[in-house]
Design an enzyme around this catalytic site. Structure first.
Site, mmCIF file in Angstrom:
data_model
loop_
_atom_site.group_PDB
_atom_site.id
_atom_site.type_symbol
_atom_site.label_atom_id
_atom_site.label_comp_id
_atom_site.label_asym_id
_atom_site.label_seq_id
_atom_site.Cartn_x
_atom_site.Cartn_y
_atom_site.Cartn_z
ATOM 1 N N ASP A 18 -20.419 -21.597 -77.349
ATOM 2 C CA ASP A 18 -20.722 -22.875 -76.707
ATOM 3 C C ASP A 18 -20.557 -22.785 -75.193
ATOM 4 O OD1 ASP A 18 -17.858 -22.629 -76.959
ATOM 5 O OD2 ASP A 18 -17.698 -24.751 -76.486
ATOM 6 N N GLU A 72 -17.430 -21.560 -73.854
ATOM 7 C CA GLU A 72 -17.207 -20.125 -74.096
ATOM 8 C C GLU A 72 -16.117 -19.873 -75.126
ATOM 9 O OE1 GLU A 72 -16.430 -19.190 -69.649
ATOM 10 O OE2 GLU A 72 -18.354 -18.278 -70.054
HETATM 11 C C1 NOJ Z 1 -12.221 -19.035 -69.795
HETATM 12 C C2 NOJ Z 1 -13.368 -19.933 -70.107
HETATM 13 O O1 NOJ Z 1 -14.214 -20.007 -69.026
HETATM 14 C C3 NOJ Z 1 -12.854 -21.278 -70.556
HETATM 15 O O2 NOJ Z 1 -13.888 -22.180 -70.782
HETATM 16 C C4 NOJ Z 1 -12.095 -21.052 -71.817
HETATM 17 O O3 NOJ Z 1 -11.525 -22.254 -72.253
HETATM 18 C C5 NOJ Z 1 -11.001 -19.988 -71.605
HETATM 19 N N1 NOJ Z 1 -11.520 -18.804 -70.991
HETATM 20 C C6 NOJ Z 1 -10.394 -19.614 -72.921
HETATM 21 O O4 NOJ Z 1 -11.328 -18.973 -73.738
HETATM 22 C C1 NOJ Z 2 -15.323 -22.413 -67.715
HETATM 23 C C2 NOJ Z 2 -16.241 -23.388 -68.338
HETATM 24 O O1 NOJ Z 2 -15.766 -23.680 -69.621
HETATM 25 C C3 NOJ Z 2 -17.640 -22.858 -68.413
HETATM 26 O O2 NOJ Z 2 -18.493 -23.861 -68.896
HETATM 27 C C4 NOJ Z 2 -18.119 -22.391 -67.057
HETATM 28 O O3 NOJ Z 2 -19.379 -21.811 -67.178
HETATM 29 C C5 NOJ Z 2 -17.148 -21.418 -66.454
HETATM 30 N N1 NOJ Z 2 -15.812 -21.948 -66.454
HETATM 31 C C6 NOJ Z 2 -17.511 -21.080 -65.006
HETATM 32 O O4 NOJ Z 2 -17.458 -22.232 -64.223
#
Ligand code: NOJ
Ligand code: NOJ
Length: 434
Positions: free
Chosen positions: A169, A172
């Site tokens: 999603d 991520e």
């Molecule tokens: C970094 C991701 O960008 C974020 O969206 C996620 O919640 C954490 N890693 C944990 O997987």
């Molecule tokens: C974490 C977020 O969950 C994700 O949607 C985003 O792409 C990355 N950070 C980078 O901003």
């Protein structure tokens, strides 16, 4: 400072800071860094999703700007982005296709472990590049615009053949079928079909329209009437397993990013029900929502543990989501004004009641005083969300990823490019309200 005075000032800062994150020193032309933060957290990467959403805003700037210098400046940024995107598509990567979520800032593949593929990326990239192509055509550059067609079609082909496969999603975290991913894939198929008609490739456009139809059927399965909201993920196959509610603000972002969808538009009462459920949930969940301005700070989903640095913490409200909730209300006001009528049903009645409008089931027409009161209530609500963001951000206008749920202080990646883009699109929608 009153909101009306703050908004234009913050608008300038947001645009300036956003542009500063496009190809900054030490990166390749066309790279869009997610944030200048290089450690804790390291966001010094080109994320395909973030970049597409940010460059979509640059397309607007290109289309709207009246000075030749400015137009040339934005045009250059857009071509560099298009070329960088093409390089991303052709660079062998661990996903083995265009669903690879992020690249190093020099364009090389990131090969560390990550939640991949993320199939919203190619859909969003196609949407942005199609809008760029259309803007070129409108600016008498139809010939040049053809140079985009290979890049665009590459992503569209991938989406059209792979949308039935699970992917990670936008957050991520979860491997499965997601409302957000499906709705932007839908949008890419619809806009892609129109674009390929322009190019005379009607075989492809027919195929994309067929995919759009099936995507719509799939999207409808995410509405769970016993729950009273649109669920985020179905058919989870991996990733985190603690999102018990399946309630996620990304559903609202998806509706915003798939702006021309007839069902699941801002007017859809199922979307209103989902928004209200999210608002109520985050209202009671976050301490900062118990005081300060009326507007509610909104997070990703209630069970979130990502605090901007690690996933062993407490999730927080996000600036880009709170801005998105503002934008939703502005866009709804604008759409209702155009439509000239509003149907109250059992799913959106509580949403309007929450805005202070006690409306009976049935139709309300433009011209009735209740109708203009609804529009007013929507615009006020949109402004409340912006006031909430204004309350927590620093005086220099810097927008990070998150606002601490207890203290309200900014946290997580600083100068998040997507935060600025979300603020600017919210303002664009606000400027179009009646
Ligand atoms: C970094 C991701 O960008 C974020 O969206 C996620 O919640 C954490 N890693 C944990 O997987
Ligand atoms: C974490 C977020 O969950 C994700 O949607 C985003 O792409 C990355 N950070 C980078 O901003």
């Amino acid at each position: 400072m009153p909101l009306e005075q703050w908004l234009p000032q913050q608008e300038k800062i947001a645009l300036k800071n956003l542009l500063r994150n496009i190809a900054p020193p030490g990166t390749a032309p066309g790279a869009v860094i997610a944030s200048p933060s290089k450690e804790n957290p390291n966001y010094w990467f080109h994320w395909v999703r973030d970049a597409a959403l940010v460059m979509d805003l640059v397309v607007d700037q290109y289309a709207l700007s009246s000075s030749a210098d400015q137009k040339a400046y934005y045009l250059n940024l857009l071509w560099n982005y298009a070329d960088f995107s093409r390089m991303n598509q052709l660079t062998p990567n661990p996903s083995g296709g265009p669903g690879e979520p992020k690249f190093h800032v020099d364009g090389s593949a990131f090969v560390g472990p990550w939640g991949r593929p993320q199939n919203d990326g190619p859909a969003l990239r196609a949407i942005t590049l199609i809008r760029f192509a259309k803007a070129l055509i409108q600016n008498s550059k139809a010939e040049e615009s053809r140079r985009l067609s290979n890049t665009i079609k590459y992503d569209l082909e991938y989406v059209s053949h792979h949308w039935k496969h699970p992917s990670f999603d936008l957050w991520e975290e979860i491997h499965g079928m997601h409302f957000y991913t499906l709705i932007v894939q839908y949008q890419s198929m619809v806009e892609g079909a129109e674009y390929l008609d322009l190019l005379g490739d009607t075989g492809a456009s027919e195929w994309y329209r067929k995919q759009a139809q099936s995507l719509e059927t799939e999207l409808n399965k995410h509405w769970e009437s016993p729950k009273g909201y649109i669920v985020s993920t179905r058919n989870r196959v991996g990733g985190i397993d603690y999102k018990g509610s399946n309630l996620d603000a990304s559903v609202i972002l998806g509706v915003l990013h798939a702006s021309t969808f007839k069902t699941f538009s801002v007017e859809d009462s199922r979307v209103a029900a989902t928004l209200l459920k999210a608002k109520q949930t985050f209202k009671s969940l976050y301490a900062i929502n118990q005081s300060g301005p009326k507007g509610i700070a909104i997070g990703r989903y209630p069970e979130d543990k990502y605090d901007g640095y690690s996933s062993a913490g407490d999730g927080n409200p996000w600036i880009l989501i709170t801005n998105g909730f503002a934008e939703f209300h502005f866009r709804l006001a604008q759409r209702l004004e155009k439509r000239g009528r509003l149907t109250i049903d059992r799913w959106n009645q509580p949403f309007f009641r929450d805005l202070g409008m006690d409306l009976p089931l049935g139709v309300i027409q433009k011209g009735e005083s209740r109708f203009s009161a609804v529009l007013q209530a929507l615009m006020t609500e949109g402004d409340e969300y912006l006031t909430r963001v204004k309350y927590h951000i620093d005086s220099d206008g810097q927008m990070a990823e998150q606002m601490n749920r207890w203290s309200g202080y900014l946290q997580g990646a600083r100068d998040l490019t997507w935060s600025y883009a979300s603020f600017l699109t919210a303002l664009e929608a606000r400027s179009k309200t009646p």
